[in-house]
Design a protein around this motif. Structure first.
Motif, mmCIF file in Angstrom:
data_model
loop_
_atom_site.group_PDB
_atom_site.id
_atom_site.type_symbol
_atom_site.label_atom_id
_atom_site.label_comp_id
_atom_site.label_asym_id
_atom_site.label_seq_id
_atom_site.Cartn_x
_atom_site.Cartn_y
_atom_site.Cartn_z
ATOM 1 N N PRO A 263 36.335 -147.773 29.035
ATOM 2 C CA PRO A 263 36.707 -148.623 28.241
ATOM 3 C C PRO A 263 36.726 -150.186 28.579
ATOM 4 C CG PRO A 263 38.682 -147.663 28.549
ATOM 5 C CD PRO A 263 37.545 -146.898 29.041
ATOM 6 N N GLU A 264 36.744 -150.362 30.198
ATOM 7 C CA GLU A 264 37.008 -151.745 30.657
ATOM 8 C C GLU A 264 35.442 -152.088 30.627
ATOM 9 O OE1 GLU A 264 36.981 -148.766 32.015
ATOM 10 O OE2 GLU A 264 35.517 -148.631 33.697
ATOM 11 N N GLN A 265 34.400 -151.521 30.545
ATOM 12 C CA GLN A 265 33.141 -152.115 30.279
ATOM 13 C C GLN A 265 32.931 -152.637 28.948
ATOM 14 O OE1 GLN A 265 30.207 -148.997 31.715
ATOM 15 N NE2 GLN A 265 31.363 -149.112 33.593
ATOM 16 N N GLY A 266 33.640 -152.103 27.985
ATOM 17 C CA GLY A 266 33.747 -152.946 26.604
ATOM 18 C C GLY A 266 32.219 -152.389 25.773
ATOM 19 N N HIS A 267 31.998 -151.276 26.081
ATOM 20 C CA HIS A 267 30.702 -150.858 25.263
ATOM 21 C C HIS A 267 31.241 -149.278 24.816
ATOM 22 C CE1 HIS A 267 27.797 -153.721 26.369
ATOM 23 N NE2 HIS A 267 28.144 -153.641 27.866
ATOM 24 N N ASN A 268 31.035 -149.150 23.657
ATOM 25 C CA ASN A 268 31.299 -147.988 23.002
ATOM 26 C C ASN A 268 30.433 -148.110 21.803
ATOM 27 O OD1 ASN A 268 32.622 -145.902 21.066
ATOM 28 N ND2 ASN A 268 34.364 -146.044 22.590
ATOM 29 N N VAL A 269 29.495 -147.036 21.757
ATOM 30 C CA VAL A 269 28.436 -146.665 20.814
ATOM 31 C C VAL A 269 29.071 -146.199 19.344
ATOM 32 C CG1 VAL A 269 27.621 -144.361 21.568
ATOM 33 C CG2 VAL A 269 26.217 -146.069 20.260
ATOM 34 N N VAL A 270 30.228 -145.488 19.529
ATOM 35 C CA VAL A 270 30.997 -144.926 18.325
ATOM 36 C C VAL A 270 31.395 -146.100 17.664
ATOM 37 C CG1 VAL A 270 32.391 -143.163 17.475
ATOM 38 C CG2 VAL A 270 31.390 -142.693 19.510
ATOM 39 N N TYR A 271 32.142 -147.011 18.218
ATOM 40 C CA TYR A 271 32.846 -147.982 17.631
ATOM 41 C C TYR A 271 31.557 -148.760 16.913
ATOM 42 C CZ TYR A 271 36.934 -147.006 20.205
ATOM 43 O OH TYR A 271 38.416 -146.627 21.056
#
Ligand SMILES: [Zn+2]
Length: 190
Positions: A72-80
């Motif tokens: 999460p620290e990378q700030g990328h989440n394809v689901v969100y």
């Protein structure tokens, strides 16, 4: 996650199905139909990590889903990201503004989001490094999907970099993930 605090109102009613691929997929080249004129646009094959279709499925690439969940620290989440597009599309079009509760919320949303979107676009055009991923400068729709990723993945940082943006997202999602993070950190320190 996105719907945790929202009143249950079938927000994902237009998610017909979720197609999960094991690894990066390349969207096939669209061949022009027999009756199509040759000057029509042909989409080139491009690798994707996810995709959301208006009135259609959500496509997710599983290894990207896992990577985003673990980092999460990378700030990328394809689901969100893709499900934010689905919320945006609830009013029929992906324009970066999901259905809001009243005119006041809409006015605040438009004022803050358009200002921050234009700022991101201008900074990224000049080649500046930005906290919000420059991919969000592509369109208002991508902007909403990208800031949703930041809101849930790096809420404290988003709150620090763009407090107004954090607040409009907080009032839309009815959540305070930065508060949750801060509480967790103070509990751990005890
Ligand atoms: Zn997108």
């Amino acid at each position: 996650m996105l719907l945790l605090a929202l009143p249950h109102d079938e927000y994902y009613r237009n998610v017909e199905s979720i197609l999960v691929y094991p690894s990066t997929v390349v969207r096939p080249e669209r061949k022009p139909g027999f009756f199509e004129r040759l000057d029509s646009v042909v989409e080139a094959p491009v690798p994707i990590l996810g995709q959301a279709f208006v009135q259609g499925p959500v496509v997710l690439v599983w290894d990207a889903v896992l990577h985003g969940a673990r980092h999460p620290e990378q700030g990328h989440n394809v689901v969100y990201h893709e499900f934010a597009h689905k919320l945006d599309m609830l009013d029929g079009s992906a324009n970066g503004t999901p259905p809001l509760v009243d005119r006041e919320q809409l006015a605040e949303w438009v004022a803050v989001c358009s200002r921050e979107f234009l700022r991101l676009r201008s900074l990224s055009e000049k080649g500046h490094k930005t906290f919000i991923d420059a991919y969000g400068a592509q369109s208002e729709a991508e902007f909403f999907a990208v800031i949703t990723e930041e809101f849930f993945d790096r809420p404290l940082a988003l709150q620090k970099h763009a407090p107004d943006l954090y607040n409009v997202l907080g009032s839309y999602y009815r959540q305070d993930p930065a508060g949750r993070h801060a509480n967790r950190t103070s509990t751990l320190k005890k």
